[in-house]
Design a protein around this motif. Structure first.
Motif, PDB file in Angstrom:
ATOM      1  N   PHE A  41      -6.709  -2.839   1.841  1.00 42.84           N
ATOM      2  CA  PHE A  41      -7.479  -1.862   1.055  1.00 42.84           C
ATOM      3  C   PHE A  41      -8.793  -1.646   1.521  1.00 42.84           C
ATOM      4  O   PHE A  41      -9.348  -0.486   1.263  1.00 42.84           O
ATOM      5  N   GLU A  42      -9.462  -2.537   2.091  1.00 42.10           N
ATOM      6  CA  GLU A  42     -10.853  -2.283   2.484  1.00 42.10           C
ATOM      7  C   GLU A  42     -10.869  -2.103   3.901  1.00 42.10           C
ATOM      8  O   GLU A  42     -10.672  -2.784   4.711  1.00 42.10           O
ATOM      9  N   PRO A  43     -11.818  -0.779   4.060  1.00 37.87           N
ATOM     10  CA  PRO A  43     -11.846  -0.608   5.696  1.00 37.87           C
ATOM     11  C   PRO A  43     -12.940  -1.309   6.305  1.00 37.87           C
ATOM     12  O   PRO A  43     -13.008  -1.335   7.552  1.00 37.87           O
TER      13      PRO A  43
ATOM     14  N   LEU B  59      -7.356   5.381   2.018  1.00 36.11           N
ATOM     15  CA  LEU B  59      -7.778   5.724   0.401  1.00 36.11           C
ATOM     16  C   LEU B  59      -9.303   5.526  -0.045  1.00 36.11           C
ATOM     17  O   LEU B  59      -9.647   6.555  -0.734  1.00 36.11           O
ATOM     18  N   ASP B  60      -9.937   4.645   0.664  1.00 41.14           N
ATOM     19  CA  ASP B  60     -11.093   4.468   0.398  1.00 41.14           C
ATOM     20  C   ASP B  60     -12.288   5.477   1.246  1.00 41.14           C
ATOM     21  O   ASP B  60     -13.220   5.984   0.810  1.00 41.14           O
ATOM     22  N   GLU B  61     -11.914   5.289   2.545  1.00 41.68           N
ATOM     23  CA  GLU B  61     -12.663   6.258   3.528  1.00 41.68           C
ATOM     24  C   GLU B  61     -11.696   7.134   4.401  1.00 41.68           C
ATOM     25  O   GLU B  61     -10.878   6.462   5.275  1.00 41.68           O
ATOM     26  N   PRO B  62     -11.470   8.312   4.050  1.00 35.28           N
ATOM     27  CA  PRO B  62     -10.571   9.527   4.787  1.00 35.28           C
ATOM     28  C   PRO B  62     -10.467   9.169   6.307  1.00 35.28           C
ATOM     29  O   PRO B  62      -9.596   9.374   6.928  1.00 35.28           O
ATOM     30  N   ASP B  63     -11.751   8.929   6.963  1.00 41.21           N
ATOM     31  CA  ASP B  63     -12.023   8.837   8.254  1.00 41.21           C
ATOM     32  C   ASP B  63     -11.635   7.432   8.841  1.00 41.21           C
ATOM     33  O   ASP B  63     -11.957   7.178  10.065  1.00 41.21           O
ATOM     34  N   ALA B  64     -11.293   6.316   8.051  1.00 45.17           N
ATOM     35  CA  ALA B  64     -11.240   5.085   8.608  1.00 45.17           C
ATOM     36  C   ALA B  64      -9.923   4.998   9.517  1.00 45.17           C
ATOM     37  O   ALA B  64      -9.131   5.700   9.186  1.00 45.17           O
ATOM     38  N   SER B  65     -10.000   4.187  10.423  1.00 46.65           N
ATOM     39  CA  SER B  65      -8.916   3.777  11.430  1.00 46.65           C
ATOM     40  C   SER B  65      -7.509   3.200  10.656  1.00 46.65           C
ATOM     41  O   SER B  65      -7.775   2.262   9.839  1.00 46.65           O
TER      42      SER B  65
END
Length: 135
Positions: free
Chosen positions: A91-93, A46-52
């Motif tokens: 929620f935090e990447p 939700l915060d970074e689209p390319d996060a794992s």
């Protein structure tokens, strides 16, 4: 067979003998609790689209205790954790490391006949749990 049964009976009997408590006047003790966890959720995206979506974290709580004689003692509870260990961290990447002092105090205890008293000073946990801290 009879010898084995008798030996087992004697051994069990010895285990049932109560022992007197031993408490050192001076010393250091550091019990540790370590746990880990893994998550698979799309919340970081939700915060970074390319996060794992997969993540792992750990939590360690150290409980150092210091005895400074028959009456004086010190105690602490220190938490070291990485994110996302708790539910709200998911929620935090980012993966971060946090250290919190949960308790840290010095105390004095004494006993006279049927009266025992303990005096503590420092950072103590709430006697009413964590709810009043959020209220």
């Amino acid at each position: 067979m009879l010898r084995r049964t008798a030996a087992c009976g004697v051994f069990c009997g010895l285990l049932a003998i109560p022992s007197l408590a031993q408490d050192a006047d001076f010393g250091i003790s550091v019990p540790v609790t370590v746990s880990g966890g893994a998550t698979y959720t799309k919340r970081p995206q939700l915060d970074e689209p390319d996060a794992s979506p997969a993540g792992g974290a750990f939590r360690a709580v150290l409980y150092p205790t210091l005895r400074m004689g028959p009456n004086w003692f010190g105690y602490a509870a220190v938490q070291v954790r990485s994110t996302p260990y708790f539910y709200y961290d998911a929620f935090e990447p980012d993966h971060e490391l946090y250290t919190n002092v949960l308790q840290a105090f010095v105390g004095y205890s004494f006993r006279k006949s049927t009266v025992a008293m303990v005096i503590k000073a420092g950072r103590l946990s709430s006697a009413f749990g964590a709810f009043p801290l959020h209220y």
